[in-house]
Write a protein that holds these residues in place. Structure first.
Motif, PDB file in Angstrom:
ATOM      1  N   SER A  17       0.834  -1.208   0.000  1.00 51.46           N
ATOM      2  CA  SER A  17       0.000   0.000   0.000  1.00 51.46           C
ATOM      3  C   SER A  17       0.866   1.254   0.000  1.00 51.46           C
ATOM      4  N   LEU A  18       1.925   1.245   0.803  1.00 53.92           N
ATOM      5  CA  LEU A  18       2.815   2.409   0.857  1.00 53.92           C
ATOM      6  C   LEU A  18       3.529   2.606  -0.476  1.00 53.92           C
ATOM      7  N   LEU A  19       3.958   1.521  -1.100  1.00 52.70           N
ATOM      8  CA  LEU A  19       4.638   1.631  -2.392  1.00 52.70           C
ATOM      9  C   LEU A  19       3.687   2.166  -3.458  1.00 52.70           C
ATOM     10  N   GLU A  20       2.430   1.758  -3.400  1.00 52.07           N
ATOM     11  CA  GLU A  20       1.431   2.258  -4.351  1.00 52.07           C
ATOM     12  C   GLU A  20       1.210   3.757  -4.165  1.00 52.07           C
ATOM     13  N   VAL A  21       1.226   4.205  -2.914  1.00 54.02           N
ATOM     14  CA  VAL A  21       1.077   5.639  -2.645  1.00 54.02           C
ATOM     15  C   VAL A  21       2.268   6.400  -3.222  1.00 54.02           C
ATOM     16  N   CYS A  22       3.469   5.852  -3.032  1.00 55.93           N
ATOM     17  CA  CYS A  22       4.673   6.491  -3.583  1.00 55.93           C
ATOM     18  C   CYS A  22       4.573   6.619  -5.098  1.00 55.93           C
ATOM     19  N   ALA A  27       5.793  13.076  -9.303  1.00 53.25           N
ATOM     20  CA  ALA A  27       7.247  13.189  -9.110  1.00 53.25           C
ATOM     21  C   ALA A  27       7.722  12.362  -7.919  1.00 53.25           C
ATOM     22  N   GLY A  28       6.931  11.347  -7.574  1.00 52.55           N
ATOM     23  CA  GLY A  28       7.307  10.481  -6.451  1.00 52.55           C
ATOM     24  C   GLY A  28       8.068   9.272  -6.940  1.00 52.55           C
ATOM     25  N   GLY A  29       7.380   8.149  -7.034  1.00 54.09           N
ATOM     26  CA  GLY A  29       7.986   6.938  -7.566  1.00 54.09           C
ATOM     27  C   GLY A  29       9.148   6.417  -6.743  1.00 54.09           C
ATOM     28  N   ILE A  30      10.178   5.946  -7.431  1.00 55.60           N
ATOM     29  CA  ILE A  30      11.313   5.294  -6.784  1.00 55.60           C
ATOM     30  C   ILE A  30      12.042   6.219  -5.816  1.00 55.60           C
ATOM     31  N   LEU A  32      10.933   8.752  -4.070  1.00 53.27           N
ATOM     32  CA  LEU A  32      10.144   8.898  -2.849  1.00 53.27           C
ATOM     33  C   LEU A  32      10.163   7.605  -2.047  1.00 53.27           C
ATOM     34  N   ALA A  33      10.053   6.480  -2.740  1.00 54.40           N
ATOM     35  CA  ALA A  33      10.051   5.179  -2.062  1.00 54.40           C
ATOM     36  C   ALA A  33      11.372   4.925  -1.346  1.00 54.40           C
ATOM     37  N   GLU A  34      12.473   5.304  -1.973  1.00 47.18           N
ATOM     38  CA  GLU A  34      13.780   5.112  -1.338  1.00 47.18           C
ATOM     39  C   GLU A  34      13.895   5.959  -0.073  1.00 47.18           C
ATOM     40  N   GLY A  35      13.326   7.161  -0.117  1.00 49.31           N
ATOM     41  CA  GLY A  35      13.335   8.008   1.072  1.00 49.31           C
ATOM     42  C   GLY A  35      12.517   7.398   2.195  1.00 49.31           C
TER      43      GLY A  35
END
Length: 204
Positions: A17-22, A27-30, A32-35
């Protein structure tokens, strides 16, 4: 942390769910997910280091409203807005005790997205040579078609060699295991020889 642990279904649901939000954030994606992954790892390390904080997250004695209010005071402004809101969701569902599991699951999903795989490398002193590291990475790439993210650990009880843990699989290339396998092979061969030529073993 080595993210080669077994990931349970509940943790996976929250992590996905969190990855889907990212992915959904402009301009999120990878990036934002890495952060988010880094922040969750920091929180997991805090849980491991601070027994009082770990107990606060999991104890059933503290009511949900109290835990939410306290958690809000502790983390608001100290983590990104997305991670803050995610933690509040976990708390509202009574899942703060699974935070470390969720962090591991999220990291695993992210590494998979990036074409990487977490590998725990265990040696006597926790410092494998450059040649060994290169060999392991090459073999992982060959077998899994992914780049290995190595985490080195020490096990002074080992005689030598290398153990690898990838997910739930342990690949034991330690010297002790090689010696044990050799001993078992010799024992089995000896037993077979006794069965086929018993008189050879009872002669003076």
């Amino acid at each position: 942390m080595a993210t080669t642990k077994h990931i349970d279904e509940i943790a996976s649901v929250y992590a996905k769910s969190l990855l889907e939000v990212c992915d959904a954030v402009p301009a999120g994606g990878i990036t934002l997910a890495e952060g988010c992954a880094a922040e969750l790892r920091d929180l997991s390390e805090l849980i491991a280091a601070d027994k009082q904080f770990a107990e606060f997250l999991k104890t059933p004695i503290i009511g949900q409203s109290t835990r939410l209010a306290t958690l809000d005071t502790i983390i608001k402004g100290r983590v990104s807005d997305l991670v803050y809101r995610f933690l509040m969701v976990l708390a509202s569902h009574g899942r703060t005790d699974r935070l470390t599991d969720v962090s591991d699951a999220f990291d695993s999903l992210l590494q998979d997205r990036l074409g990487r795989i977490e590998v725990d490398m265990i040696t006597v002193d926790g410092h494998a040579s450059a040649d060994v590291i290169a060999t392991v990475k090459a073999r992982v790439k060959e077998v899994f078609s992914k780049d290995a993210v190595l985490h080195q650990y020490a096990d002074p009880k080992m005689i030598g060699g290398v153990k690898l843990r990838i997910g739930d699989q342990l690949i034991d290339g330690s010297v002790a295991t090689e010696l044990r396998n050799m001993s078992e092979a010799l024992t089995n061969r000896g037993a077979a020889a006794i069965r086929t030529r018993p008189t050879d073993f009872i002669r003076d």
